[in-house]
Design a protein around this motif. Structure first.
Motif, PDB file in Angstrom:
ATOM      1  N   THR A 189       0.829  -1.205   0.000  1.00  0.00           N
ATOM      2  CA  THR A 189       0.000   0.000   0.000  1.00  0.00           C
ATOM      3  C   THR A 189       0.866   1.259   0.000  1.00  0.00           C
ATOM      4  O   THR A 189       0.584   2.230  -0.713  1.00  0.00           O
ATOM      5  N   PHE A 190       1.930   1.236   0.787  1.00  0.00           N
ATOM      6  CA  PHE A 190       2.835   2.387   0.877  1.00  0.00           C
ATOM      7  C   PHE A 190       3.518   2.651  -0.458  1.00  0.00           C
ATOM      8  O   PHE A 190       3.455   3.767  -1.001  1.00  0.00           O
ATOM      9  N   PHE A 212      11.117  -1.584   3.928  1.00  0.00           N
ATOM     10  CA  PHE A 212      11.613  -0.541   3.027  1.00  0.00           C
ATOM     11  C   PHE A 212      12.582  -1.071   1.975  1.00  0.00           C
ATOM     12  O   PHE A 212      12.736  -0.476   0.911  1.00  0.00           O
ATOM     13  N   VAL A 213      13.253  -2.200   2.263  1.00  0.00           N
ATOM     14  CA  VAL A 213      14.212  -2.771   1.315  1.00  0.00           C
ATOM     15  C   VAL A 213      13.703  -4.143   0.867  1.00  0.00           C
ATOM     16  O   VAL A 213      13.651  -5.083   1.662  1.00  0.00           O
ATOM     17  N   LEU A 214      13.324  -4.225  -0.393  1.00  0.00           N
ATOM     18  CA  LEU A 214      12.819  -5.461  -0.968  1.00  0.00           C
ATOM     19  C   LEU A 214      13.772  -5.943  -2.062  1.00  0.00           C
ATOM     20  O   LEU A 214      14.553  -5.155  -2.604  1.00  0.00           O
ATOM     21  N   PRO A 215      13.734  -7.231  -2.409  1.00  0.00           N
ATOM     22  CA  PRO A 215      14.534  -7.725  -3.528  1.00  0.00           C
ATOM     23  C   PRO A 215      14.195  -6.965  -4.812  1.00  0.00           C
ATOM     24  O   PRO A 215      13.070  -6.483  -4.969  1.00  0.00           O
ATOM     25  N   PRO A 216      15.147  -6.819  -5.723  1.00  0.00           N
ATOM     26  CA  PRO A 216      14.915  -6.062  -6.963  1.00  0.00           C
ATOM     27  C   PRO A 216      13.668  -6.493  -7.729  1.00  0.00           C
ATOM     28  O   PRO A 216      12.925  -5.654  -8.225  1.00  0.00           O
ATOM     29  N   ARG A 217      13.440  -7.802  -7.826  1.00  0.00           N
ATOM     30  CA  ARG A 217      12.262  -8.263  -8.568  1.00  0.00           C
ATOM     31  C   ARG A 217      10.979  -7.839  -7.866  1.00  0.00           C
ATOM     32  O   ARG A 217      10.007  -7.439  -8.529  1.00  0.00           O
TER      33      ARG A 217
END
Length: 305
Positions: A50-51, A216-221
């Motif tokens: 959502t963010f 706040f930090v997710l894998p690139p995909r």
């Protein structure tokens, strides 16, 4: 809604564009859960999606506004409407719907959420004294039957989820009505989408100060999929829905928004291997029947003018 006097051919083309805008918007909203489910498998969650769904679209829209030389200024009234319709209604809808998934199945939550066409029609009838013709009532009843066919059985501890999903139907109906009956209707769609994305992202960030669920930090995909979701929903689908509401009005647009669960069911079957059973197939047929009744009603209304 007040439509300028048009020839019969121009009127039909005008209405057809409104229907096309709304249907494409609904289908975009309906197919993006396929990507959303993929991001959840990669560490995302409802609050995170959502963010970012709201935040990632803001820089793109800012560039569009700069290129098209769209004024950035907002009056106090426009700012108030953005906060009311955008944050209080639109952002809260997404939040409550996602939260309901913790208590009830996605199918049941989606079913209850898609009561919003009925709520929208009642709101416009009670608050704005819009006529509710027999054909429109029939379409709403058929749509209600179709939506109920998508439902799963709820468990004994499902009350909080049921309340949240029903509340999301009410707030989304308020959002559609607000987009139709306030000055937001005539504002530039890109400008509205930009500010609503910004305000909604800030609202989610503030609410998350207690649960701290935003990743706040997710894998690139996962970030790529999230960006695609943001572009499809908070930019393209949002803009198309606003245009559809301008042409059709909130009650009629809400009925065509029912293509969203059809999009969800079909995309789930195609890309996630989910089964389309007899109930979901009949649900799709009922929704399409409701749409057909609405189209025939609009043609009949025009022929009597």
């Amino acid at each position: 809604m007040n439509t300028p006097m048009l020839s019969d051919r121009a009127f039909r083309a005008h209405k057809a564009r409104g229907v096309l805008y709304t249907v494409i918007s609904a289908l975009l909203f309906g197919v993006t859960p396929v990507l959303a489910s993929q991001t959840f498998d990669m560490g995302s969650n409802a609050n995170t999606l959502t963010f970012y769904r709201n935040l990632l679209v803001v820089p793109v829209l800012l560039i569009v506004m700069l290129v098209k030389k769209i004024p950035f200024g907002l009056t106090k009234k426009e700012l108030g409407l953005m906060l009311l319709v955008g944050v209080a209604f639109r952002a809260s809808t997404t939040f409550m719907l996602y939260q309901s998934y913790a208590y009830i199945s996605v199918g049941t939550a989606t079913t209850l959420h898609f009561m919003y066409p009925m709520v929208t029609a009642v709101l416009c009838f009670v608050v704005f004294r819009e006529k509710l013709k027999r054909e429109k009532i029939a379409a709403l009843v058929i749509a209600l039957v179709g939506v109920m066919l998508f439902a799963d059985k709820a468990g004994a501890d499902a009350v909080p989820g049921l309340v949240l999903a029903l509340a999301s139907a009410v707030t989304y109906a308020c959002y559609l009505t607000g987009m139709d009956k306030t000055d937001l209707r005539n504002m530039n769609g890109t400008k509205v989408a930009c500010y609503m994305g910004l305000f909604n992202a800030l609202a989610v960030l503030i609410v998350d100060q207690i649960p701290h669920q935003i990743v706040f930090v997710l894998p690139p995909r996962a970030m790529l999929y999230t960006f695609i979701i943001a572009m499809c929903t908070s930019f393209v689908a949002f803009w198309l829905l606003q245009r559809g509401i301008q042409v059709l009005g909130a009650p009629t647009a809400a009925i065509f928004c029912l293509f969203e669960p059809i999009g969800s069911v079909v995309s789930g079957a195609l890309f996630l291997g989910e089964r389309m059973n007899l109930r979901s197939t009949l649900g799709c047929v009922c929704v399409l029947g409701a749409v057909l009744v609405t189209v025939l009603s609009d043609r009949k209304e025009k022929s009597t003018i």
